[in-house]
Design a protein around this motif. Structure first.
Motif, PDB file in Angstrom:
ATOM      1  N   ASP A 104      -6.703  28.223  33.559  1.00 54.09           N
ATOM      2  CA  ASP A 104      -5.925  27.592  32.673  1.00 54.09           C
ATOM      3  C   ASP A 104      -4.535  26.981  32.760  1.00 54.09           C
ATOM      4  O   ASP A 104      -4.037  26.367  32.016  1.00 54.09           O
ATOM      5  N   HIS A 105      -4.150  27.145  34.056  1.00 54.75           N
ATOM      6  CA  HIS A 105      -2.808  26.663  34.161  1.00 54.75           C
ATOM      7  C   HIS A 105      -2.749  25.686  35.299  1.00 54.75           C
ATOM      8  O   HIS A 105      -1.920  24.973  35.632  1.00 54.75           O
ATOM      9  N   LYS A 106      -4.006  25.655  36.246  1.00 53.24           N
ATOM     10  CA  LYS A 106      -3.726  24.719  37.334  1.00 53.24           C
ATOM     11  C   LYS A 106      -4.722  23.554  36.973  1.00 53.24           C
ATOM     12  O   LYS A 106      -5.817  23.477  36.570  1.00 53.24           O
ATOM     13  N   ILE A 107      -4.083  22.378  37.006  1.00 47.85           N
ATOM     14  CA  ILE A 107      -4.841  21.133  37.141  1.00 47.85           C
ATOM     15  C   ILE A 107      -4.797  20.013  38.247  1.00 47.85           C
ATOM     16  O   ILE A 107      -3.697  20.018  38.876  1.00 47.85           O
ATOM     17  N   ASN A 108      -5.837  19.703  38.630  1.00 48.30           N
ATOM     18  CA  ASN A 108      -5.835  18.480  39.673  1.00 48.30           C
ATOM     19  C   ASN A 108      -5.828  17.298  38.803  1.00 48.30           C
ATOM     20  O   ASN A 108      -6.315  17.030  37.633  1.00 48.30           O
ATOM     21  N   ALA A 118      -2.608   9.497  33.624  1.00 52.44           N
ATOM     22  CA  ALA A 118      -3.128  10.489  34.626  1.00 52.44           C
ATOM     23  C   ALA A 118      -4.152  11.233  34.024  1.00 52.44           C
ATOM     24  O   ALA A 118      -4.063  11.519  32.854  1.00 52.44           O
ATOM     25  N   LEU A 119      -5.161  11.528  34.577  1.00 49.04           N
ATOM     26  CA  LEU A 119      -6.445  12.129  34.238  1.00 49.04           C
ATOM     27  C   LEU A 119      -6.311  13.635  34.932  1.00 49.04           C
ATOM     28  O   LEU A 119      -6.504  13.653  36.079  1.00 49.04           O
ATOM     29  N   TYR A 163       3.383  10.146  42.866  1.00 47.36           N
ATOM     30  CA  TYR A 163       3.515  11.574  42.552  1.00 47.36           C
ATOM     31  C   TYR A 163       2.332  12.483  42.643  1.00 47.36           C
ATOM     32  O   TYR A 163       2.111  13.399  43.209  1.00 47.36           O
ATOM     33  N   ILE A 164       1.026  11.866  42.181  1.00 46.04           N
ATOM     34  CA  ILE A 164      -0.227  12.587  42.480  1.00 46.04           C
ATOM     35  C   ILE A 164      -0.603  12.468  44.018  1.00 46.04           C
ATOM     36  O   ILE A 164      -0.968  13.634  44.426  1.00 46.04           O
ATOM     37  N   GLY A 165      -0.255  11.553  44.553  1.00 47.75           N
ATOM     38  CA  GLY A 165      -0.874  11.546  45.958  1.00 47.75           C
ATOM     39  C   GLY A 165       0.173  12.631  46.728  1.00 47.75           C
ATOM     40  O   GLY A 165      -0.503  13.218  47.647  1.00 47.75           O
ATOM     41  N   ARG A 166       1.350  12.433  46.531  1.00 49.72           N
ATOM     42  CA  ARG A 166       2.049  13.115  47.331  1.00 49.72           C
ATOM     43  C   ARG A 166       2.656  14.441  46.939  1.00 49.72           C
ATOM     44  O   ARG A 166       3.115  15.494  47.624  1.00 49.72           O
ATOM     45  N   GLY A 167       2.502  14.777  45.709  1.00 49.43           N
ATOM     46  CA  GLY A 167       2.653  15.887  45.086  1.00 49.43           C
ATOM     47  C   GLY A 167       4.454  16.028  44.754  1.00 49.43           C
ATOM     48  O   GLY A 167       5.025  17.195  44.564  1.00 49.43           O
ATOM     49  N   ALA A 168       5.041  14.948  45.211  1.00 52.32           N
ATOM     50  CA  ALA A 168       6.315  14.957  45.036  1.00 52.32           C
ATOM     51  C   ALA A 168       7.010  13.694  44.761  1.00 52.32           C
ATOM     52  O   ALA A 168       6.107  12.556  45.052  1.00 52.32           O
ATOM     53  N   LEU A 169       8.245  13.382  44.191  1.00 51.61           N
ATOM     54  CA  LEU A 169       8.683  11.921  44.084  1.00 51.61           C
ATOM     55  C   LEU A 169      10.031  11.855  45.159  1.00 51.61           C
ATOM     56  O   LEU A 169      10.660  12.855  45.100  1.00 51.61           O
ATOM     57  N   PRO A 184      -3.470  21.302  42.745  1.00 59.94           N
ATOM     58  CA  PRO A 184      -2.763  21.361  41.507  1.00 59.94           C
ATOM     59  C   PRO A 184      -1.361  20.833  41.320  1.00 59.94           C
ATOM     60  O   PRO A 184      -0.396  21.352  42.180  1.00 59.94           O
ATOM     61  N   LEU A 185      -1.024  20.294  40.292  1.00 56.87           N
ATOM     62  CA  LEU A 185       0.269  19.678  39.803  1.00 56.87           C
ATOM     63  C   LEU A 185       0.667  20.175  38.465  1.00 56.87           C
ATOM     64  O   LEU A 185      -0.164  20.189  37.606  1.00 56.87           O
TER      65      LEU A 185
END
Ligand SMILES: [Zn+2]
Length: 340
Positions: free
Chosen positions: A228-232, A221-222, A334-340, A314-315
């Motif tokens: 500083d805390h939020k990442i896409n 995952a990139l 997980y990246i696409g839905r933001g959940a599993l 952000p996740l």
């Protein structure tokens, strides 16, 4: 066990103390592959595993001790010097890698790329991981700088010689693996060596300025920080990457403007597919670009196949780590839905 009933095996926490005190290398020559040597007294006479009486010693230096070329007093002196020294004064542990056979390969996150793609990870023009295949006369080589999740250097490979960081919390060579831990149970990097010529990244948790790279053997995952805390996050499942042009790379971080410019440059030269917002674009030569995040996977390859991709955020990085390392088959979900 020896005559005092002391078992041969040194408990792990004591071994770690010995590694830390030896600054992760042979205390005499700094070789990164070593054994734990009871030098005072010898193991046969020892009653405890005292970390101040055991040091890291490579087989070559050990042989010089057993054959009487180096005294025990010399080993003790060198150990005490390394232990007491400031990290800046001690040369880093190092060892050579075997690339004798005319090939070099660095496996990253299950991405399959053509051997002609020599820039494996590029960050704003700088090659972070690169592979130079042999052009006949030269030995092939790998160059890479690995950072931890705070951006601190943990290990580097310069022309097939790896070099650890003296100030690391723990660097350990176990069998064919080089493992760098940030703290107990937390890995910054695990490399598996498959000589000659192949290195597999089993685990990487690396921050480089405003980017984050999480890699397991099967997936990756990139990330891009927007504070500083939020990442896409972005992931593209590349099934094929070949026919590289100059400047080809497996993973590239760049600016939005550069990504946009490259997209424009390739228009009309093949099929172009884009998301409705025109942000994620794939076409021959371009690769798969997430323009707003400034990431291209498979850049400058004329033969190119992408199975799927996912972008989101952000996740939280803690959760993203768990998914990449423990559920690599579900990274895109997980990246696409933001959940599993
Ligand atoms: Zn040595």
């Amino acid at each position: 066990m020896n005559k005092h009933g002391l078992p041969r095996d040194i408990p792990d926490p004591i071994k770690r103390t010995i590694r830390q005190q030896s600054k992760f290398g042979c205390v005499i020559c700094r070789a990164g592959i070593f054994d734990y040597e009871h030098f005072d007294p010898d193991y046969s006479d020892a009653t405890t595993h005292d970390p101040d009486a055991i040091c890291c010693l490579c087989t070559a230096c050990h042989a010089k001790v057993t054959r009487g070329h180096f005294s025990k007093a010399y080993v003790r002196k060198k150990y005490n010097e390394v232990k007491a020294a400031n990290v800046a004064e001690v040369p880093p542990p190092f060892d050579s890698l075997d690339f004798h056979e005319g090939k070099a390969e660095l496996k990253v996150g299950g991405i399959s790329y053509d051997p002609g793609v020599t820039a494996v990870v590029k960050y704003h023009g700088k090659e972070i991981f690169s592979v130079s295949p042999s052009d006949g006369a030269d030995t092939p080589s790998i160059n890479a700088i690995f950072l931890d999740d705070n951006g601190k250097e943990t290990l580097k490979i310069s022309n097939n010689v790896w070099q650890g960081a003296v100030e690391a919390w723990d660097t350990e060579v176990v069998g064919s693996r080089i493992k760098v831990r940030k703290r107990k149970g937390v890995f910054a990097l695990i490399l598996r060596l498959e000589p000659p010529g192949r290195i597999v990244i089993e685990k990487l948790d690396m921050r480089i300025a405003d980017a984050h790279i999480l890699v397991s053997e099967q997936s990756y995952a990139l990330g891009r920080y927007y504070d500083d805390h939020k990442i896409n996050w972005f992931h593209a499942n590349i099934v094929h990457m070949g026919a590289p042009l100059p400047g080809a790379s497996a993973i590239e971080f760049l600016t939005y403007f550069e990504a946009e410019w490259r997209d424009q440059k390739w228009i009309g030269r093949g099929q172009r597919l884009a998301t409705a917002d025109n942000n994620i674009v794939t076409q021959t030569g371009l690769g798969v670009a997430n323009k707003r995040m400034g990431i291209i996977v498979g850049a400058n390859c004329l033969k190119f196949g992408v199975g799927s991709f996912a972008s989101g955020g952000p996740l939280p990085i803690e959760k993203m780590r768990q998914v990449v390392f423990n559920r690599p088959d579900r990274v895109a979900e997980y990246i696409g839905r933001g959940a599993l």
